[in-house]
Design a protein around this motif. Structure first.
Motif, PDB file in Angstrom:
ATOM      1  N   UNK A  50      14.666 -43.941 -19.682  1.00  0.00           N
ATOM      2  CA  UNK A  50      14.483 -42.501 -19.812  1.00  0.00           C
ATOM      3  C   UNK A  50      13.939 -42.123 -21.182  1.00  0.00           C
ATOM      4  N   UNK A  51      14.088 -43.031 -22.135  1.00  0.00           N
ATOM      5  CA  UNK A  51      13.559 -42.783 -23.472  1.00  0.00           C
ATOM      6  C   UNK A  51      12.160 -43.383 -23.587  1.00  0.00           C
ATOM      7  N   UNK A  52      11.414 -42.926 -24.590  1.00  0.00           N
ATOM      8  CA  UNK A  52      10.048 -43.409 -24.760  1.00  0.00           C
ATOM      9  C   UNK A  52      10.016 -44.898 -25.056  1.00  0.00           C
ATOM     10  N   UNK A  53      10.931 -45.370 -25.910  1.00  0.00           N
ATOM     11  CA  UNK A  53      10.907 -46.796 -26.262  1.00  0.00           C
ATOM     12  C   UNK A  53      11.355 -47.671 -25.106  1.00  0.00           C
ATOM     13  N   UNK A  54      12.255 -47.151 -24.247  1.00  0.00           N
ATOM     14  CA  UNK A  54      12.660 -47.948 -23.087  1.00  0.00           C
ATOM     15  C   UNK A  54      11.532 -48.006 -22.054  1.00  0.00           C
ATOM     16  N   UNK A  55      10.802 -46.902 -21.915  1.00  0.00           N
ATOM     17  CA  UNK A  55       9.660 -46.915 -20.994  1.00  0.00           C
ATOM     18  C   UNK A  55       8.548 -47.827 -21.510  1.00  0.00           C
ATOM     19  N   UNK A  56       8.371 -47.841 -22.836  1.00  0.00           N
ATOM     20  CA  UNK A  56       7.365 -48.741 -23.396  1.00  0.00           C
ATOM     21  C   UNK A  56       7.768 -50.195 -23.168  1.00  0.00           C
ATOM     22  N   UNK A  57       9.072 -50.468 -23.250  1.00  0.00           N
ATOM     23  CA  UNK A  57       9.578 -51.810 -22.949  1.00  0.00           C
ATOM     24  C   UNK A  57       9.315 -52.167 -21.491  1.00  0.00           C
ATOM     25  N   UNK A  58       9.469 -51.179 -20.603  1.00  0.00           N
ATOM     26  CA  UNK A  58       9.185 -51.397 -19.187  1.00  0.00           C
ATOM     27  C   UNK A  58       7.702 -51.731 -18.986  1.00  0.00           C
ATOM     28  N   UNK A  59       6.838 -50.976 -19.637  1.00  0.00           N
ATOM     29  CA  UNK A  59       5.401 -51.249 -19.527  1.00  0.00           C
ATOM     30  C   UNK A  59       5.046 -52.608 -20.131  1.00  0.00           C
ATOM     31  N   UNK A  60       5.778 -53.015 -21.149  1.00  0.00           N
ATOM     32  CA  UNK A  60       5.585 -54.344 -21.725  1.00  0.00           C
ATOM     33  C   UNK A  60       5.912 -55.414 -20.681  1.00  0.00           C
ATOM     34  N   UNK A  61       6.992 -55.187 -19.931  1.00  0.00           N
ATOM     35  CA  UNK A  61       7.350 -56.115 -18.869  1.00  0.00           C
ATOM     36  C   UNK A  61       6.302 -56.156 -17.767  1.00  0.00           C
ATOM     37  N   UNK A  62       5.798 -54.973 -17.384  1.00  0.00           N
ATOM     38  CA  UNK A  62       4.740 -54.925 -16.366  1.00  0.00           C
ATOM     39  C   UNK A  62       3.488 -55.620 -16.891  1.00  0.00           C
ATOM     40  N   UNK A  63       3.188 -55.386 -18.176  1.00  0.00           N
ATOM     41  CA  UNK A  63       2.044 -56.054 -18.785  1.00  0.00           C
ATOM     42  C   UNK A  63       2.196 -57.554 -18.789  1.00  0.00           C
ATOM     43  N   UNK A  64       3.435 -58.036 -19.004  1.00  0.00           N
ATOM     44  CA  UNK A  64       3.690 -59.478 -18.971  1.00  0.00           C
ATOM     45  C   UNK A  64       3.412 -60.066 -17.593  1.00  0.00           C
ATOM     46  N   UNK A  65       3.818 -59.329 -16.545  1.00  0.00           N
ATOM     47  CA  UNK A  65       3.549 -59.788 -15.180  1.00  0.00           C
ATOM     48  C   UNK A  65       2.046 -59.840 -14.923  1.00  0.00           C
ATOM     49  N   UNK A  66       1.336 -58.791 -15.358  1.00  0.00           N
ATOM     50  CA  UNK A  66      -0.124 -58.775 -15.195  1.00  0.00           C
ATOM     51  C   UNK A  66      -0.778 -59.918 -15.971  1.00  0.00           C
ATOM     52  N   UNK A 413      -6.999 -41.075 -30.276  1.00  0.00           N
ATOM     53  CA  UNK A 413      -7.061 -42.381 -29.628  1.00  0.00           C
ATOM     54  C   UNK A 413      -5.895 -43.226 -30.131  1.00  0.00           C
ATOM     55  N   UNK A 414      -5.292 -44.043 -29.255  1.00  0.00           N
ATOM     56  CA  UNK A 414      -4.088 -44.784 -29.631  1.00  0.00           C
ATOM     57  C   UNK A 414      -4.366 -45.989 -30.517  1.00  0.00           C
ATOM     58  N   UNK A 415      -3.338 -46.421 -31.221  1.00  0.00           N
ATOM     59  CA  UNK A 415      -3.385 -47.649 -32.000  1.00  0.00           C
ATOM     60  C   UNK A 415      -3.020 -48.796 -31.057  1.00  0.00           C
ATOM     61  N   UNK A 416      -3.904 -49.788 -30.881  1.00  0.00           N
ATOM     62  CA  UNK A 416      -3.688 -50.835 -29.862  1.00  0.00           C
ATOM     63  C   UNK A 416      -2.331 -51.517 -29.964  1.00  0.00           C
ATOM     64  N   UNK A 417      -1.626 -51.570 -28.834  1.00  0.00           N
ATOM     65  CA  UNK A 417      -0.343 -52.250 -28.656  1.00  0.00           C
ATOM     66  C   UNK A 417       0.811 -51.550 -29.381  1.00  0.00           C
ATOM     67  N   UNK A 418       0.520 -50.547 -30.200  1.00  0.00           N
ATOM     68  CA  UNK A 418       1.556 -49.907 -31.010  1.00  0.00           C
ATOM     69  C   UNK A 418       1.904 -48.528 -30.460  1.00  0.00           C
ATOM     70  N   UNK A 419       0.908 -47.701 -30.217  1.00  0.00           N
ATOM     71  CA  UNK A 419       1.151 -46.330 -29.753  1.00  0.00           C
ATOM     72  C   UNK A 419       1.826 -46.309 -28.388  1.00  0.00           C
ATOM     73  N   UNK A 420       2.648 -45.280 -28.186  1.00  0.00           N
ATOM     74  CA  UNK A 420       3.298 -45.110 -26.886  1.00  0.00           C
ATOM     75  C   UNK A 420       2.269 -44.712 -25.837  1.00  0.00           C
ATOM     76  N   UNK A 421       2.399 -45.283 -24.657  1.00  0.00           N
ATOM     77  CA  UNK A 421       1.518 -44.946 -23.546  1.00  0.00           C
ATOM     78  C   UNK A 421       1.351 -46.130 -22.618  1.00  0.00           C
ATOM     79  N   UNK A 422       1.739 -45.965 -21.373  1.00  0.00           N
ATOM     80  CA  UNK A 422       1.677 -47.067 -20.420  1.00  0.00           C
ATOM     81  C   UNK A 422       0.256 -47.480 -20.090  1.00  0.00           C
ATOM     82  N   UNK A 423      -0.624 -46.496 -19.844  1.00  0.00           N
ATOM     83  CA  UNK A 423      -2.001 -46.833 -19.488  1.00  0.00           C
ATOM     84  C   UNK A 423      -2.694 -47.579 -20.612  1.00  0.00           C
ATOM     85  N   UNK A 424      -2.500 -47.111 -21.851  1.00  0.00           N
ATOM     86  CA  UNK A 424      -3.140 -47.758 -23.001  1.00  0.00           C
ATOM     87  C   UNK A 424      -2.632 -49.180 -23.187  1.00  0.00           C
TER      88      UNK A 424
END
Length: 447
Positions: A50-66, A413-424
């Motif tokens: 529910x928090x931004x950092x937990x969602x970013x962790x979730x996207x990190x996990x999805x990114x790992x699967x990809x 524009x986001x900072x690669x791998x650092x800025x919050x954002x699932x799509x980025x």
């Protein structure tokens, strides 16, 4: 029996993988530092999604699967389907028009329940694949103007659509693909012309119109005088000089004012003027700002305010920083968008000059490694793709950091791998790991 085991680790450039993991970890830590609320259970908040950092962790996990899926895919798949992915990306961009959700001034986002998708971000991967595919064709003679124009169209078509969706920042990223074309034989004169146009635009903003017109005329007259002997032998040279003068004056007197008054948004115009230190604001922008002030809009929407607060945050970090969760500017939300566009100031305040230098060192190492990977490729497709990865990341890193310290306009524009954002995050992950897969197959061929 051993041949049946997946060889996911064979030929993988693990230095790039580890740099990726380190950067994403820094990003999650920075988002945590900027958004954590005192008293919240840390472990529970990380697992709540529910928090931004937990969602970013979730996207990190999805990114790992990809990433694993990409590493298990034959590299020929990306070559064979490059044009299909490009077509799919263009369709996604066009679907934004009827199904977009307006978020913070941009109309480039499609919402699916709690998730958001920004096709303009995702299309960077597809453009890189399609451009590499076109440049690697046997029948492509990149020394010819026709081939150069087709390559430019492949790169800039999504940019044009992005501008129509009020997403100017991401649209500019697509111009970084010209560095790939330059590596493959695009004449240096094209880049010089592009740089000259940028200088002309800045001069148009800094100088009084009539003064700049007189200077351009004087430069043209001086060129004619110095080249008078060549002009006598080659009459076309005179027409060329006059043509360049006519185009420059036309850009200065008509094109730039039209773009600033009718294409760019008022807040974008103001941010550009803030960056160059000019108080003058076009009429449309002044009217928009007056409406914002009378309607009680918070000062946080002021691009100049954002940059000033970002500078204060970075400067207050000093040499070694205030420490994790101890930054006052970012913790108390003086800096807007501190988890996304201005995430670098969170690092600067929390970890100081040393931490910022370490981060830029990691980025530098990653970019140098990508260029090394690009130069060792045997196929044109892999080389072009790797240079595309380096170009896009360099543009994002340079503009984002310059943006936070006031050296570039705030274009979002986001900072690669650092800025919050699932799509980025997923886009940069896919972009990077396709390159790793292509490189791994090269190494297997060498064996």
């Amino acid at each position: 029996m051993t041949q049946k085991k997946p060889e996911i680790s064979k030929g993988i450039d693990w230095l790039v993988v580890w740099l990726y993991i380190i950067l994403v970890s820094i990003g999650i830590l920075s988002i945590f530092a900027a958004t954590y609320r005192e008293g919240d259970p840390i472990l529970q908040s990380f697992l709540s999604f529910k928090t931004d950092y937990s969602r970013q962790l979730l996207f990190f996990g999805i990114g790992g699967v990809l990433a694993v899926f990409i590493l298990l895919t034959d590299s020929k798949f990306f070559t064979a389907t490059a044009n299909l992915w490009y077509a799919f990306g263009m369709i996604l961009l066009l679907l934004v028009f009827p199904f977009h959700t307006q978020v913070k001034g941009t109309q480039s986002i499609i919402r699916f329940g709690a998730f958001q998708l920004q096709p303009a971000e995702l299309c960077k991967v597809f453009v890189n694949l399609a451009l590499a595919k076109y440049l690697s064709r046997v029948e492509t003679d990149f020394s010819k103007t026709r081939s150069q124009l087709i390559a430019a169209a492949i790169a800039l078509a999504p940019a044009v659509i992005s501008i129509m969706q009020h997403e100017t920042g991401l649209a500019l990223v697509y111009f970084s693909f010209f560095l790939v074309m330059f590596r493959e034989g695009l004449p240096a004169g094209v880049l010089i012309i592009g740089f000259s146009l940028a200088v002309l635009v800045v001069a148009t903003l800094l100088m009084e119109p009539n003064t700049l017109a007189i200077i351009l005329t004087a430069v043209a007259a001086l060129a004619i005088y110095l080249l008078r002997r060549q002009i006598k032998r080659r009459r076309r040279l005179l027409f060329l000089i006059m043509g360049i003068w006519f185009v420059c004056v036309g850009i200065q007197r008509f094109a730039v004012p039209y773009i600033f008054d009718n294409v760019l948004q008022p807040y974008q115009v103001k941010r550009i003027y803030d960056t160059i230190g000019k108080d003058y604001i076009p009429k449309d922008a002044r009217e928009a700002l007056e409406i914002e002030q009378t309607s009680g809009t918070k000062k946080k929407d002021d691009g100049d305010y954002n940059v000033k607060q970002s500078k204060i945050a970075i400067g207050s970090g000093g040499l070694s920083g205030k420490g994790l969760l101890k930054g006052t500017q970012t913790r108390y939300e003086f800096v807007p968008e501190q988890r996304t566009d201005f995430i670098f100031c969170t690092i600067g305040e929390g970890f100081g000059f040393i931490g910022s230098t370490v981060l830029m060192g990691i980025y530098f190492l990653l970019l140098m490694r990508i260029i090394t990977i690009a130069e060792r490729q045997r196929s044109v497709f892999s080389r072009c793709y790797a240079y595309g990865v380096a170009s896009v990341m360099f543009f994002h890193i340079a503009i984002n950091i310059c943006m936070t310290v006031g050296l570039a306009p705030v274009i979002g524009i986001p900072l690669p791998f650092i800025s919050y954002g699932g799509t980025a995050l997923l886009t940069f992950t896919v972009l990077l790991f396709i390159m790793i897969r292509l490189d791994a197959d090269r190494q297997m061929v060498l064996r």
